[in-house]
Design an enzyme around this catalytic site. Structure first.
Site, PDB file in Angstrom:
ATOM      1  N   TYR A 468      14.159  10.865  -0.244  1.00  0.00           N
ATOM      2  CA  TYR A 468      14.065  10.358   1.135  1.00  0.00           C
ATOM      3  C   TYR A 468      12.828  10.929   1.814  1.00  0.00           C
ATOM      4  CZ  TYR A 468      15.380   8.765   5.770  1.00  0.00           C
ATOM      5  OH  TYR A 468      15.377   8.143   7.000  1.00  0.00           O
ATOM      6  N   SER A 548      15.362   2.865   3.263  1.00  0.00           N
ATOM      7  CA  SER A 548      14.813   3.027   4.605  1.00  0.00           C
ATOM      8  C   SER A 548      13.486   3.789   4.522  1.00  0.00           C
ATOM      9  CB  SER A 548      15.834   3.718   5.511  1.00  0.00           C
ATOM     10  OG  SER A 548      15.509   3.563   6.861  1.00  0.00           O
ATOM     11  N   ASP A 632      19.069  -7.030   9.155  1.00  0.00           N
ATOM     12  CA  ASP A 632      18.680  -5.645   9.398  1.00  0.00           C
ATOM     13  C   ASP A 632      17.804  -5.586  10.643  1.00  0.00           C
ATOM     14  OD1 ASP A 632      17.823  -3.021   9.383  1.00  0.00           O
ATOM     15  OD2 ASP A 632      17.400  -2.967   7.236  1.00  0.00           O
ATOM     16  N   HIS A 667      21.378  -2.853   8.007  1.00  0.00           N
ATOM     17  CA  HIS A 667      20.693  -1.723   7.384  1.00  0.00           C
ATOM     18  C   HIS A 667      21.594  -0.974   6.401  1.00  0.00           C
ATOM     19  CE1 HIS A 667      17.129   0.727   7.236  1.00  0.00           C
ATOM     20  NE2 HIS A 667      17.790   1.837   7.513  1.00  0.00           N
TER      21      HIS A 667
END
Length: 698
Positions: A468, A548, A632, A667
């Site tokens: 991430y 993301s 999203d 999302h």
């Protein structure tokens, strides 16, 4: 703009027969940044309301699902995922008014159901989100009770949208109390006694509610029995802020307000609710720290902050003079990052040491009561409750242990298993080990590698490397059915704790932001190189995955080092870095990213790694499956659409480039179990198939 095409058959010829993709029309849009022209041929895909975009989505999905349908072991994979997911899950109980509430899922339900028991132990369903919509695309968000527990305001999300509706009912009769509140976004609900509550939202955008910019958040007060149009703006009308939150302290004495313009750094305000028309008092008047009030005791405020403490500390101050110069340490900063909760009149300091939990119990004077003995190395969370509670609850999990709930007696320090899920997974046959590897600039980065015991280090193990690296988010060990099935099939699951995350506090976060964002990509590349060098896997059996901001990570790394991995799995990613800040609340991400409008230097830096801007013709990119949702409104799907279009046009060789677009999905939050299982199945099937497997490995 989307043209129907046939698709090459799969099977033995798949690797040599190219896929015929839908034709994606190219426009002539050109933007100028500091005298530099940048073409944006797929700008038209940003229009999420156009018939052309809808047709493109339909044709792309047709190609993707045709491809996936020909993978022989896909159904076997789905069947195993369904079987392993089919176990009862229950949450910790919590008391509101006359009832004990808890969430439960029988293992097969798309959404967990909120149950309750009365004083006699009689159980009944309180809210069942599975009945909210026929397709299971409406989910239950926050559930907030009035002070006496007689009323509840619960929020719902339709199609995965961040826009919420709030419904109010009487908890005894289930009767609706008034009209549904609408157009609420990035908000909790916090009651002031029993007569009304605070919530936050933006003015409804004039364009598409899924993609139009929203950047002035306001805090409202809703009084029961009055129309929403008459709700009073408490904060944000005059001071323009992108994110505003408000919550009432447990004693109903104070309203606490936080306000910020980015995902890091907030102002802090407080208002005395016991005195009519009392002023809003400023505690922190800048965006240089993250600070929040976690507890009050009379006029004493307890504040969690990283001001002058990058790893966070707890301070106290009196309401009469609450400015930072008067703060006094209650729990000082340590070498480990602190995340506190409060319950039963204590402060529970959850420290993160190399991404693993250590929990200590303190009283309000800062005296250490005890370190809580956890069941092992992993992630503990919970301990929060109202002050009068005598028993608390916490959960514990790691990559091979399903989340188990423990009861905890704060007076004696005794823990006991409250609910241990019965999962058809033999965790004793698997091992998680933490390693530290060296990134490009010499920084040591931790990574946890999980797999079956007795793994052969021959470079041929299918491996998913997950990352991430942003927004102060920490990746801590947690069980996942999806990952369990991957490991059952001989796979390795590796998680790298990259810079930009919160694992080592503010300095670690800052080291992966703005002009240092490349550190994050370098950390991820170094993780892949470590796994290959130690023969856990090789480039032919390595997949990289992230969602993301992690989708940006995958997009940037696969365009910088396409030779490094066999498969790339970017999910709901921020792919067009030159324009991200023009959509929805994207401008608030500028603390991490900077924007292309900031300066020529920042524009050139961002352009240098933006995935959409760095797909080059004649390069063989890894087999790629981009995933997103057509609704999203956090990271708009245009990011993924444009990236997939660029890859499909410029890909050299026969590695497939597919985009899988969930319909009526956002999302990720609130996604139905059926949709989650199908997506997980498709990702793993695609990954293994492109590593050369014709059947599930063992």
């Amino acid at each position: 703009m989307a043209v129907s095409t046939s698709m090459a058959s799969l099977g033995q010829t798949q690797k040599s027969t190219p896929i015929t993709y839908p034709k994606t029309a190219k426009g002539e849009t050109v933007d100028v940044y500091f005298d530099t022209k940048v073409s944006d041929p797929y700008r038209w895909l940003e229009d999420d309301r156009s018939a052309e975009t809808a047709a493109w989505v339909k044709e792309q999905n047709k190609v993707t699902y045709d491809y996936l349908s020909k993978i022989s072991f896909r159904e076997a994979l789905k069947s195993r995922l369904e079987k392993l997911w089919n176990y009862e899950k229950i949450s910790a109980p919590f008391k509101e008014g006359n009832f004990i509430y808890y969430y439960k899922n029988n293992g097969r339900q798309n959404q967990s159901v909120l149950y309750r028991k009365d004083a006699k132990g009689k159980e009944e369903i309180f809210l069942d989100p599975n009945t909210f919509s026929k397709l299971g695309t409406t989910s239950l968000g926050g559930v907030n009770f009035s002070e006496d527990g007689s009323k509840v305001a619960y929020s719902i999300s339709e199609g995965g949208s961040d826009w919420r509706k709030v419904i109010l009912i009487d908890v005894f009769s289930f009767k609706k109390l008034e009209d549904t509140l609408v157009d609420i976004k990035f908000s909790g609900v916090s009651w002031k006694g029993n007569e009304g509550f605070y919530y936050s939202s933006y003015d409804k955008p004039k364009g598409s509610e899924l993609s139009a910019k929203t950047d002035q958040h306001k805090l409202y007060y809703h009084k029961l029995g009055t129309p929403q149009k008459d709700d009073q703006v408490i904060f944000g009308a005059d001071q323009k802020r992108r994110y505003v939150g408000g919550y009432v302290t447990e004693d109903n004495h104070y309203l606490v307000i936080t306000a910020s313009n980015a995902t890091y750094g907030n102002e802090l305000y407080i208002q005395d609710l016991t005195k009519p028309d009392s002023p809003i008092v400023t505690i922190v008047d800048n965006f240089n720290s993250d600070s929040s009030i976690i507890e009050t005791e009379g006029s004493k405020l307890f504040i969690e902050t990283d001001w002058n403490a990058p790893n966070k500390r707890i301070v106290s101050v009196d309401f009469s003079s609450p400015k930072p110069e008067n703060w006094k340490d209650v729990i000082p900063e340590t070498e480990n990052v602190l995340t506190p909760t409060t319950g039963a009149g204590y402060i529970f300091a959850n420290y993160m040491k190399d991404a693993v939990s250590i929990v200590k119990q303190y009283d309000y004077t800062g005296k250490l009561v005890r370190e809580i003995q956890l069941p092992g190395l992993g992630t503990a969370s919970g301990f929060g409750s109202k002050k009068e509670e005598k028993t608390l609850y916490y959960s514990f999990t790691n990559y091979v242990t399903a989340g188990t709930i423990y009861s905890f007696e704060p007076k004696s320090g005794k823990s006991a298993v409250y609910d241990k899920p019965k999962v058809d997974f033999k965790s004793e046959n698997y091992v998680s080990s933490q390693v530290f590897y060296t990134s490009k600039d010499g920084t040591k980065i931790p990574m946890i590698i999980t797999h079956k015991k007795g793994l052969k280090l021959d470079g041929k193990n299918p491996t998913i490397l997950y990352g991430y690296g942003g927004f102060n988010v920490s990746l801590t060990p947690a069980f996942s059915v999806s990952n369990a099935v991957w490991m059952e099939n001989g796979g390795i699951y590796a998680v790298a704790n990259l810079r930009g995350g919160g694992e080592y506090g503010k300095k670690w976060h800052d080291a992966g932001t703005k002009m240092q964002k490349q550190n994050v990509f370098d950390d991820f590349i170094a993780a892949a190189e470590y796994l290959i060098a130690k023969k856990y896997t090789s480039s032919s059996f390595l997949a990289i995955r992230g969602g993301s901001n992690g989708g940006l990570l995958v997009g940037a790394v696969m365009t910088q080092r396409p030779d490094l991995m066999k498969v790339a799995l970017p999910a709901v990613g921020v792919m067009d870095m030159l324009r991200y800040h023009t959509f929805t609340s994207g401008a608030g991400w500028a603390f991490d990213y900077g924007t292309s409008a900031d300066s020529k230097e920042m524009f050139e830096y961002i352009k240098g790694y933006s995935p959409v801007a760095n797909v080059k013709s004649g390069v063989q990119y890894p087999a790629t499956m981009v995933t997103t949702g057509d609704h999203d409104d956090r990271v708009v799907p245009a990011h993924s659409f444009k990236f997939a279009a660029e890859l499909q046009e410029k890909q050299s060789g026969t590695n497939p480039v597919l985009i899988r677009i969930d319909i009526n999905a956002g999302h990720g939050a609130g996604k139905s179990l059926a949709a989650t299982i199908q997506e997980s199945c498709d990702i793993q099937a695609f990954t293994l198939y492109n590593m050369g497997f014709t059947a599930l490995p063992k």
